[in-house]
Design a protein around this motif. Structure first.
Motif, short mmCIF file in Angstrom:
data_model
loop_
_atom_site.label_atom_id
_atom_site.label_comp_id
_atom_site.label_asym_id
_atom_site.label_seq_id
_atom_site.Cartn_x
_atom_site.Cartn_y
_atom_site.Cartn_z
N CYS A 282 -50.27 149.62 65.94
CA CYS A 282 -49.01 150.22 66.12
C CYS A 282 -47.73 148.74 66.89
CB CYS A 282 -48.21 151.76 66.43
SG CYS A 282 -49.36 152.98 66.30
N GLN B 41 -47.33 156.91 52.69
CA GLN B 41 -46.65 157.82 53.50
C GLN B 41 -46.74 159.43 53.39
OE1 GLN B 41 -42.98 155.69 55.62
NE2 GLN B 41 -44.73 154.04 55.60
N VAL C 207 -54.81 153.29 57.17
CA VAL C 207 -53.25 154.20 57.70
C VAL C 207 -52.98 152.64 58.07
CG1 VAL C 207 -52.68 154.37 60.05
CG2 VAL C 207 -54.83 155.74 59.16
N PHE D 81 -51.81 160.92 56.50
CA PHE D 81 -51.17 161.02 57.96
C PHE D 81 -52.29 162.85 58.73
CE2 PHE D 81 -47.82 157.86 58.06
CZ PHE D 81 -48.68 156.55 57.69
N THR E 186 -43.37 158.33 62.01
CA THR E 186 -44.18 159.78 60.69
C THR E 186 -45.69 160.55 60.94
OG1 THR E 186 -42.33 158.75 59.10
CG2 THR E 186 -43.90 160.41 58.67
N LEU E 187 -46.21 159.64 61.51
CA LEU E 187 -47.56 159.54 62.21
C LEU E 187 -47.39 160.21 63.39
CD1 LEU E 187 -50.63 159.21 61.31
CD2 LEU E 187 -50.57 157.11 62.39
#
Length: 1531
Positions: A497, A457, A447, A462, A516-517
């Motif tokens: 993150c 991506q 990820v 995801f 986006t995730l």
């Protein structure tokens, strides 16, 4: 075959080799031998059609045509075989079934041979022909089925797809689907025999003749046979019923037992290996017992080939791998997994499947699910190596460049990871280590890698992660394990993150990846990727086993690659919502620190993305400080002031929007919509947006009050961009439009846009500098957007505001159109053009607004005017045209029935018509206007292809009325009449204009008539009246004399448009007979005479005779008004050789004599021609034309009195012409003089050589009278007339100058006698100091005519030359006599002859001009002199003078030889000079003057050559013997 092009030996009448062979076979005996091309068949079936005539008992069933075709099939040439097969198929289709059945005994062996032909076209055609045969014979094929089925099945597996398809079609034509297994069962033994022979016995050399077939062709055929046979074996196993397969087990065992069969796994050809693995997979699937019996060889062949990555081999190989793992229980006992299989697999996975991930990786999950513990132990190491290898495959070159390859690897990784997690969901230490490794070492690093990679991506990673989380969340209530896994995952994800966000220079891609995730986690089923980018895979259902080994039919884990949707809930689970919400708030708060403290644009963009998915009061609260969460916002709504989202908008977002230097406001505007989602009612949303708009209105009001240039107000520009972005995004996304629809339609925004449009127009009219135009581009874009967008088929903003804006744009464009400072108007016009184009093309029914119609009309006016008037650049003009075309198309297409009431086309027609008739148009302006109207008509035609009514109404409005046509036609200058009138192509008797009219010079503008004709001719010319006017304009241009260059350019423009061809195309072959009711032409008028004159050359003889009869009848019963027209018609018909009896001609002459007696005034003798009418002049002209024709064609009808009439009238007309020289400017007077001179020429020619058949009938004294009286009378008038014309008309460039008269007079003077020239009666003209020995009359003639050689009128120059040339030969004689008389008084001096002084004066006067013109022109080259220029006339006069002098010299004798001899000597010198011979340096001549020798005596020092005579003279006169040039002694 190959010998057909050879030269046959002469006399060789022996048949060809095949024919001789047949004869020999027939002679040998009664037995039936073997068949041509094949050996005898042991099966008893004939292999080929007999080639002999003695085998009727076998041959009687085969049709002769079929026999011939079947023989051709034995040829080796591919083209011959192909044509034969095609012909065979056609015959099977066309012949009756009984005829076709006769071929069946011979077909099996033929088919078995040609179905394996090397040429793929032959194979395809063979199966197509076979289909036609099957359709004819149907069940009669059954007895021969076993002999062809093996090859037929192989043909269905042909490597050439069209051939295989044709074979399958033939098979389906023979057997329905339900009967096909039965047919294969019936022939199974024969099929296996053929396959066994092909696979175990055949080789490349046994299959083809090595002596005749090349190695490459043999190998290709053998490889194709192997591949097809293996595929046929698989097909057989697949389609045979189970019982039939069991019965074949023994024979199948015999087939696979030999070692040659197992060597195919290593065959060098990929196609063979791929087909081989398909066979093994089919054996494992359909005959597992047999595969188990050969387990050792099957496992080695399959599992040890796992690294074969050929694209043809890999899919069937992995199919075989999976079947081996499923069918052979002890497969791993036959191979070493740790050394022979897994290392190859790891390498293959690390390389991303070598570009075959889409085929390889979907097989990995079933592969690892079938691996036993002994292979996977130790499990931690196995899974670690497996997933590490998988993830490394993402770094391969192919995976990086191909989204599909990358997606296949990711999907396989996530599928296998979920499977492993389920397989290791226990609580023992090893499984916990595996769980931790899968999350910490595999999933989260993957990820994290995706967060920094845009192509990852965009892939399925995801979504796969979200699916996995959904699976764990469902099981979280059953096992604590999954709760722990979820907690660990969210904790590690949060750290990951935060690591990316909490960086001063955070990567934009990573931040977008996090957003986006999180968005996908929040909205798992709203991603378009699931529907658009996921590739279809093979249907392969895989179910995971639980820890107890029982199958768990869990719908979520039952996986079909075509539909991988496993998380079916529309909302997130509470567990995920809690984790996700905490993570979002944590990230938002951290992100806000970077925005507040460092003004990070990247973090601000990330915040916008977060708020788009997570717009909640809690999130907005963490974005504000405690102080910012309290206080009044001035909204007048206390509840709204407590809304954290609203506070965030007004305290944060508005501040960011007003920041200087912000180029991208889209993502900030996204926050506005995020705030609106947190508002309850529509009134609250409108209040917020109105409050935002208030800032712009306030700034604009303040700027207007204090006159601050708005372009310098950065805050204002930023807010304008904000409104633009809000509207743009609202138009792009319906959900956004729902949030702000009330504000968009409201009065606050509408009035603001109206004020903005007014301000932009005002600034443009003041001439805003061009450099500032880009700064207010957003403002114009906002205006354009508000006008051009629609919502629910309505205007975006209120309709009343749209109309106000369009009104303002129209008024501004109209004002800019008339301003002189157009250079500064360009930005304004450009912006308005863009806005108008978008408005017209996007808004349905936009032209229903009156203001929009007015705006379109103004745009058309700018498009239809020359750029010298509008001063607009090409780029701006292009934009205006685009706006115009869009508007016209919208007007015609959208309004439909309402278009009939549209005033636009009426406005355009009236304006264009006024431009054509009343405005001064140059050629360029006319072209632009015509092009604009033409484009308008074309656009209307394309928009309404089936309804031309609108276009015709518009064209009719453009077309002038009859009165207007007459008015503009009469305003054309009349000079065009002269050329056709004087050439006889036109007979017109209109009133003659005064001299000033003929002097009229056209202005710089084109006449209105020409402008209208150009437009109507280019646009449409279908009306007969319009066509006549256009042809009139073309003729006017062609005949116009002294016209300015603009008329010539106009005429060329019409020719380039090819209008004449268009007219003749629309009016082809007008039937002349429609005019041929000749009686309707009488009484004759000017129009009818012109019509008959044009049609006469194309009329048949009988019609012309009828016209003559009618004209003569009118003449004999003459009336004063019609005689001229009758004579004209008679002359037109006589010119076309219409036969007329001599009696009739005599009657006409008698009628003319009667006029002479009773109507003498008609002849205009001694009349002042300036006072007579054109009709009276034309009567005399027609009588002269009639006399001219009589002299040339029918002079025998003239008798004594008639000759007197002719000659006296001719001389009287000449006297009249001579007396009316001042009115020679009149074209009809010029015609009078020219025809009179033509009559004189005809008479002179007649009396010089009277026709032999007429000489005897002439009156006795006629010729004498002609010579003694009439000739002198004629030329005593003509010669002075020639001299008087240049005195009366001094300017040759004057339109009144009578050039045609000079041409005619000069032609008549060609016949003047020399004696009359010598004794001419010209006024005496002498030059003071001029020495002359000539008589006074001759000297006067020379002095009078010689200056005319330089007059700038070519006809006058030539006439003077011809007259002088007549006397040149006599001048030396006259001069010589005078010299002889004086020689006696001159003390014996030698008399000398001088050239005429008048001519020498001409030469002297022109030499300097010629030197200036030709002095710089090298010998051999030429200079171009413009015709009719001063230089041209001087050169012509100079040359004519020299020609006269040469004539004089040629006639002059001399004591030292003739002048011509001297000239000849000079010419020889010139020739030798050009040949390279050098001059003698004593006499400076190439040829000696007396002995004509060349220089030959050369000096040994300077090498120069001299004449011998010149040297002798030099030596004797100088008393020296030195070289005249170098002074050295001459030897």
């Amino acid at each position: 075959m190959g010998g057909k092009n050879k030269q046959r030996t002469k006399g060789n009448v022996r048949p060809s080799s095949s024919g001789r062979a047949a004869e020999l076979l027939a002679r040998d005996g009664a037995g039936v031998p073997g068949f041509v091309g094949f050996g005898a068949s042991t099966s008893g079936d004939p292999g080929y059609v007999p080639a002999i005539h003695g085998a009727e008992e076998i041959d009687n069933l085969v049709d002769a045509d079929f026999r011939l075709v079947l023989r051709k099939l034995s040829k080796r040439d591919s083209v011959t075989k192909l044509k034969a097969v095609q012909e065979f198929g056609t015959m099977c289709h066309e012949r009756d079934s009984d005829t076709v059945k006769g071929v069946l005994p011979y077909w099996p062996r033929i088919y078995c041979k040609i179905s394996m032909d090397h040429d793929r076209r032959v194979r395809e055609a063979t199966h197509q022909a076979f289909e036609q045969l099957i359709l004819k014979v149907r069940r009669n094929l059954a007895p021969y089925l076993k002999s062809i089925m093996g090859h037929w099945l192989i043909a269905q597996c042909d490597t050439y797809s069209p051939a295989a398809s044709a074979a399958n079609v033939a098979f389906q034509a023979a057997f329905p689907l339900n009967k096909q297994p039965e047919a294969l069962s019936f022939c199974k033994d024969e099929i296996l025999t053929v396959l066994q022979d092909n696979l175990l016995k055949e080789t490349a050399d046994t299959l083809s003749d090595p002596q005749t077939v090349p190695v490459e062709e043999r190998e290709a055929k053998y490889v194709r046979l192997l591949t097809s046979s293996l595929l046929a074996l698989k097909r057989l196993l697949t389609h045979l019923p189970h019982q039939e397969r069991e019965s074949l087990r023994e024979r199948l065992g015999q087939l696979i037992a030999p070692g040659k069969f197992w060597k195919y796994s290593k065959h060098k050809t990929p196609q063979v290996r791929g087909a081989y693995f398909e066979v093994l997979a089919s054996l494992c699937e359909h005959v597992p017992e047999l595969a188990q019996g050969e387990a050792s060889r099957v496992c080695v062949a399959v599992l040890l080939s796992i690294d074969d990555t050929d694209p043809v081999v890999l899919p069937p190989l992995w199919e075989a791998v999976l079947h081996v793992l499923s069918s052979i229980t002890d497969c791993w006992s036959h191979v070493n997994a740790q050394k022979g299989v897994l290392p190859k697999l790891w390498v293959l996975l690390k390389e991303g499947g070598k570009g075959l991930a889409t085929a390889l990786h979907p097989n990995l999950l079933p592969f690892i699910s079938k691996l036993p513990d002994e292979v996977t132990q130790p499990a931690f190491n196995f899974y670690s190596t497996f997933f590490t290898s998988l993830v490394l495959g993402l770094s391969s070159e192919r995976a990086l460049s191909s989204p599909s390859e990358s997606a296949a690897i990711i999907c396989a990784t996530m599928e296998c990871l979920r499977f492993c997690m389920l397989q290791n969901s226990g609580e023992d230490e090893e499984q916990k280590c595996i769980q931790n490794m899968l999350i910490t070492d595999q999933l989260l690093p993957l990820v994290g890698r995706a967060l920094g990679s845009s192509h990852l991506q965009a892939g399925p990673l995801f979504f796969q992660v979200v699916d996995m989380l959904g699976s764990w969340e469902k099981r979280a209530g059953e096992k604590d394990l999954f709760c722990r896994l979820l907690a660990d995952f969210w904790e590690e994800l949060g750290r990951l993150c935060i690591l990316h966000v909490d960086q001063e220079e955070a990567e934009q891609g990573a931040l977008e990846g996090i957003a986006t995730l999180l968005w996908i986690m929040q909205n798992p089923e709203s991603a378009a990727w699931r529907q658009t980018t996921r590739k279809k895979k093979r249907e392969l259902k895989i179910c995971f086993s639980d820890l107890d080994g029982k199958e768990e039919k869990d719908e979520e884990l039952q996986r079909e690659p075509q539909n991988k949707t496993t998380f079916q809930s529309d909302d997130c689970s509470p567990l995920r919502t809690r984790h996700l919400g905490e993570l979002v708030k944590q990230l938002a708060k951290l992100n806000m620190v970077h925005v507040r403290e460092r003004s990070s644009a990247r973090h601000l963009h990330f915040l916008s993305l977060l708020l788009r998915s997570f717009s909640s009061q809690e999130v907005f609260r963490v974005l504000l400080t405690p102080q910012e969460c309290e206080g009044d916002l001035g909204l007048g709504d206390e509840a709204l002031s407590k809304n954290m989202a609203v506070r965030f908008l007004l305290l944060k977002v508005v501040t960011w929007l007003k920041q200087d230097g912000r180029s991208d406001t889209d993502f900030v505007v996204e926050m506005v919509f995020s705030v609106l989602r947190c508002c309850g009612s529509g009134d609250e949303k409108m209040l917020i947006l109105n409050h935002l708009t208030y800032y712009i209105k306030l700034i604009l009001t303040q700027r207007t009050r204090v006159r601050i240039p708005w372009l310098c107000n950065v805050e204002y520009l930023c807010l304008i961009c904000t409104v633009f972005c809000i509207l743009s995004q609202a138009c792009a996304e319906p959900a956004y439009m729902d949030l702000c629809q009330g504000w968009v339609k409201g009065s606050v925004l509408g009035e603001k846009l109206v004020s903005l449009a007014a301000e932009l127009c005002e600034m443009g009219l003041r001439g805003t500098p061009t450099s500032s135009a880009p700064k207010h581009a957003h403002s114009w874009a906002l205006i354009s957007l508000s006008l051009s967008q629609q919502h629910n088929n309505e205007t975006l903003i209120g309709k009343e505001y749209v109309e106000k804006i369009i009104d303002r744009l129209h008024a501004t464009l109209s004002e800019a159109k008339g301003m002189s400072d157009a250079g500064n108007m360009e930005p304004l016009v450009s912006f308005i053009s863009d806005v108008a184009a978008n408005f017209f093309s996007a808004v349905r029914g936009c032209l229903l607004l009156a203001s929009a119609e007015d705006l379109l009309f103004t745009v058309f006016q700018l498009c239809a005017q020359d750029q010298t008037v509008t001063r607009l650049s090409d780029a701006v003009l292009h934009k205006l045209r685009n706006a115009f075309f869009a508007g016209v198309h919208a007007l015609v297409s959208f309004l439909k029935s309402e278009v009939k009431e549209a005033k636009f086309f009426l406005y355009v027609a009236v304006w264009v018509k006024n431009q054509l008739i009343n405005s001064p148009l140059g050629l360029k302006s006319l072209e632009v206007l015509v092009e604009a109207v033409q484009k308008l008509v074309e656009t209307v035609g394309m928009a309404q292809p089936g309804d031309p009514s609108l276009m015709w109404r518009f064209i009719n409005s453009l077309t002038p009325t009859g009165e207007e046509w007459t008015k503009i036609r009469q305003s054309l200058p009349p000079q065009w009449v002269k050329s056709p009138l004087l050439s006889g192509r036109l007979r017109i008797t209109c009133d003659c204009p005064c001299a000033d009219v003929w002097k009229f010079r056209m202005p710089a503008r084109l006449p209105a008539h020409l402008c209208v004709c150009a437009l109507l001719g280019q646009v449409v010319c279908t009306a007969l009246h319009n066509t006549a006017e256009i042809l009139y304009a073309l003729q006017w241009c062609a005949e116009m004399e002294c016209a300015p260059p603009m008329v010539a350019e106009y005429h060329k423009m019409l020719q380039d448009w090819d209008l004449a061809t268009k007219i003749h195309t629309q009016w082809p072959d007008v039937n002349v007979k429609m005019f041929m009711c000749f009686s309707s032409f009488f009484p004759l008028s000017e129009k009818s005479v012109s019509t008959i004159q044009v049609l006469c050359p194309s009329l048949p003889r009988e019609d012309r005779e009828a016209l003559v009869d009618l004209a003569i009848a009118e003449l004999l019963n003459w009336q004063e008004e019609g005689v001229t027209s009758c004579l004209a018609i008679l002359h037109c018909c006589l010119k076309e050789d219409t036969p007329v009896a001599e009696e009739v001609l005599s009657a006409v002459i008698a009628t003319i004599m009667e006029w002479r007696n009773s109507k003498e005034e008609w002849f205009l003798f001694s009349s002042h021609l300036g006072n007579v009418s054109v009709g009276e002049l034309m009567l005399s002209v027609e009588m002269m034309r009639f006399f001219c024709w009589l002299l040339s064609h029918s002079s025998a009808v003239l008798q004594g009195a008639q000759w007197d009439l002719l000659l006296c009238s001719m001389l009287a007309w000449l006297e009249t012409a001579s007396d009316n020289l001042p009115v020679f400017w009149n074209p009809w007077v010029q015609l009078f003089v020219c025809v009179n001179c033509e009559l004189i020429v005809r008479l002179s020619e007649f009396f010089m050589a009277p026709p032999s058949d007429v000489v005897g009938t002439l009156p006795a004294e006629l010729c004498t009278e002609w010579q003694e009286f009439f000739v002198e009378g004629i030329h005593s008038l003509l010669l002075p007339l020639l001299v008087r014309i240049p005195d009366e008309f001094t300017d040759p460039d004057d339109p009144l100058f009578p050039v045609p008269v000079l041409r005619s007079v000069g032609k008549a003077l060609m016949y003047i006698p020399v004696q009359q020239l010598t004794n001419n009666k010209l006024p005496a003209r002498f030059v003071a100091g001029q020495k002359s020995n000539l008589p006074a009359a001759l000297q006067t003639l020379l002095n009078t005519l010689s200056p005319l050689l330089l007059f700038r009128a070519r006809p006058l120059q030539l006439a003077a030359y011809h007259v002088l040339n007549k006397v040149m030969t006599g001048l030396p004689e006259c001069d010589g006599e005078s010299d002889s008389s004086r020689a006696e008084e001159d003390d014996g001096e030698e008399p000398s002859l001088s050239p005429p002084a008048a001519l020498m004066t001409i030469l002297t006067a022109t030499e300097e001009l010629l030197e200036n013109i030709l002095g710089g022109v090298p010998v051999g080259e030429f200079a171009v002199v413009q015709p009719l220029s001063v230089e041209h006339c001087c050169i012509l006069g100079y040359l004519l003078s020299w020609k006269l002098l040469l004539t004089f010299f040629k006639a002059s004798p001399s004591h030292n030889g003739s002048i011509m001899e001297g000239l000849a000597l000079w010419k020889n010198n010139v020739d030798k000079r050009f040949e390279g011979v050098e001059d003698c340096m004593i006499c400076f001549s190439v040829i000696h003057g007396s002995n004509y020798s060349l220089p030959k005596k050369a000096c040994h020092t300077c090498k120069k050559k001299f004449h011998s005579a010149c040297l002798y003279k030099w030596f004797t006169s100088s008393n020296k013997s030195t070289c005249p040039l170098c002074r050295e002694t001459f030897f």
